[in-house]
Design a protein around this motif. Structure first.
Motif, short mmCIF file in Angstrom:
data_model
loop_
_atom_site.label_atom_id
_atom_site.label_comp_id
_atom_site.label_asym_id
_atom_site.label_seq_id
_atom_site.Cartn_x
_atom_site.Cartn_y
_atom_site.Cartn_z
N THR A 73 0.86 -1.16 0.02
CA THR A 73 -0.11 0.11 -0.05
C THR A 73 0.84 1.31 0.07
OG1 THR A 73 -1.70 -1.12 1.27
CG2 THR A 73 -1.73 1.25 1.02
N PRO A 74 0.91 1.88 -1.04
CA PRO A 74 1.70 3.35 -1.07
C PRO A 74 1.25 4.15 -0.02
CG PRO A 74 0.54 2.99 -2.97
CD PRO A 74 0.14 1.84 -2.21
N ALA A 75 2.28 5.14 0.46
CA ALA A 75 2.02 6.16 1.35
C ALA A 75 1.10 7.07 0.85
CB ALA A 75 3.08 6.66 2.11
N ASP A 76 0.28 7.82 1.43
CA ASP A 76 -0.53 8.78 1.01
C ASP A 76 -0.14 10.26 0.70
OD1 ASP A 76 -2.71 10.28 0.24
OD2 ASP A 76 -4.04 9.98 1.77
#
Length: 288
Positions: free
Chosen positions: A139-142
């Protein structure tokens, strides 16, 4: 030329010098006047201006900014062009050879000994499936942080794709002002040391930063009003601004120096705090 004529010319030289043209006299007087007035002006200016050092502390962008529509379209075009014009990679060649080998093995499965039929082999297809599962778990960082959502102006975690500049809110002459960490010149210190002390004395010694060079990156002239000129005997202040890169550490405002608040602001937000003239000066230092 005869000797008598030569003697006549030599005898006339003192008269010519004594009665030289008036334009030469005026030019000589004007030059002397200009030199003396320039010396007086320089001396008067040195006495009527105060000196100060300020530190422009900048947190550089942490992530790249979002691409514009034109940049996104160009990126997709270049990727498509590279795929169409590229040769097969080593991985693609190996996968193709493996598919051909497996097809041959299926045809000749009856000719393969029993003890070799059930040997597990990890194919390229198996690897791709494994990689796809790992990618699905990532999950990539926001891009928008909690500091952005709460609009926390004191946090360096906001606006990660832009530069941030540290501003202090101080009480000067009974009024609240936003500006860079600033300190008046102290005899015995270099102007760079004055700028560094302006930061550490107002924001604490836990800040980590790196100053770019011994020469200021710019300066700003602040003129005083008539009342303050009469009070201080100064026309104003010349603020020499040094640029520094933020490396970490918290900002601890020094209340003894009348530091009321601080904020990390973007180039567009500078005008809200400093006004049009000052923000235009500081925007020249920002690295985009």
């Amino acid at each position: 030329m005869s000797s008598s004529r030569t003697q006549a010319v030599l005898a006339a030289i003192p008269k010519l010098i004594k009665h030289r043209p008036s334009c030469l006299v005026r030019a000589s007087q004007h030059r002397n006047y200009s030199q003396s007035s320039a010396a007086k002006t320089t001396e008067a200016t040195a006495e009527k201006w105060g000196l100060a050092g300020a530190l422009y502390l900048e947190r550089l962008p942490v992530i790249t900014p979002k691409m514009t529509r034109l940049e996104q379209e160009y990126k997709e075009y270049k990727l498509q062009q590279e795929v169409e014009q590229s040769l097969l990679s080593e991985y693609e060649i190996t996968k193709k050879e493996e598919e051909e080998r497996l097809a041959i093995q299926k045809k000749n499965v009856l000719d393969t000994p029993l003890h070799l039929r059930n040997i597990p082999i990890q194919t390229m297809q198996d690897k791709e499936e494994l990689w796809s599962k790992e990618l699905a778990q990532f999950t990539p960082a926001d891009r928008e942080t909690e500091a952005d959502k709460s609009n926390d102006m004191r946090s360096t975690d906001r606006k990660l794709d832009q530069s941030l500049v540290l501003l202090l809110k101080q009480v000067v002459d009974g009024k609240e002002w936003w500006y860079l960490p600033t300190m008046n010149y102290t005899p015995g210190l270099s102007m760079r040391e004055v700028a560094e002390q302006a930061l550490t004395s107002n924001c604490g010694t836990d800040l980590k930063f790196r100053v770019f060079g011994n020469a200021p990156s710019g300066y700003q002239i602040k003129n005083y009003g008539r009342e303050k000129r009469e009070e201080t005997k100064l026309n104003g202040h010349k603020v020499f601004i040094y640029k520094a890169e933020y490396r970490g550490g918290p900002v601890i405002p020094n209340e003894d120096n009348s530091v009321l608040d601080y904020a990390w602001v973007t180039p567009k937000e500078l005008r809200q705090y400093l006004g049009r003239t000052t923000s235009r000066v500081l925007n020249k230092f920002i690295i985009y």
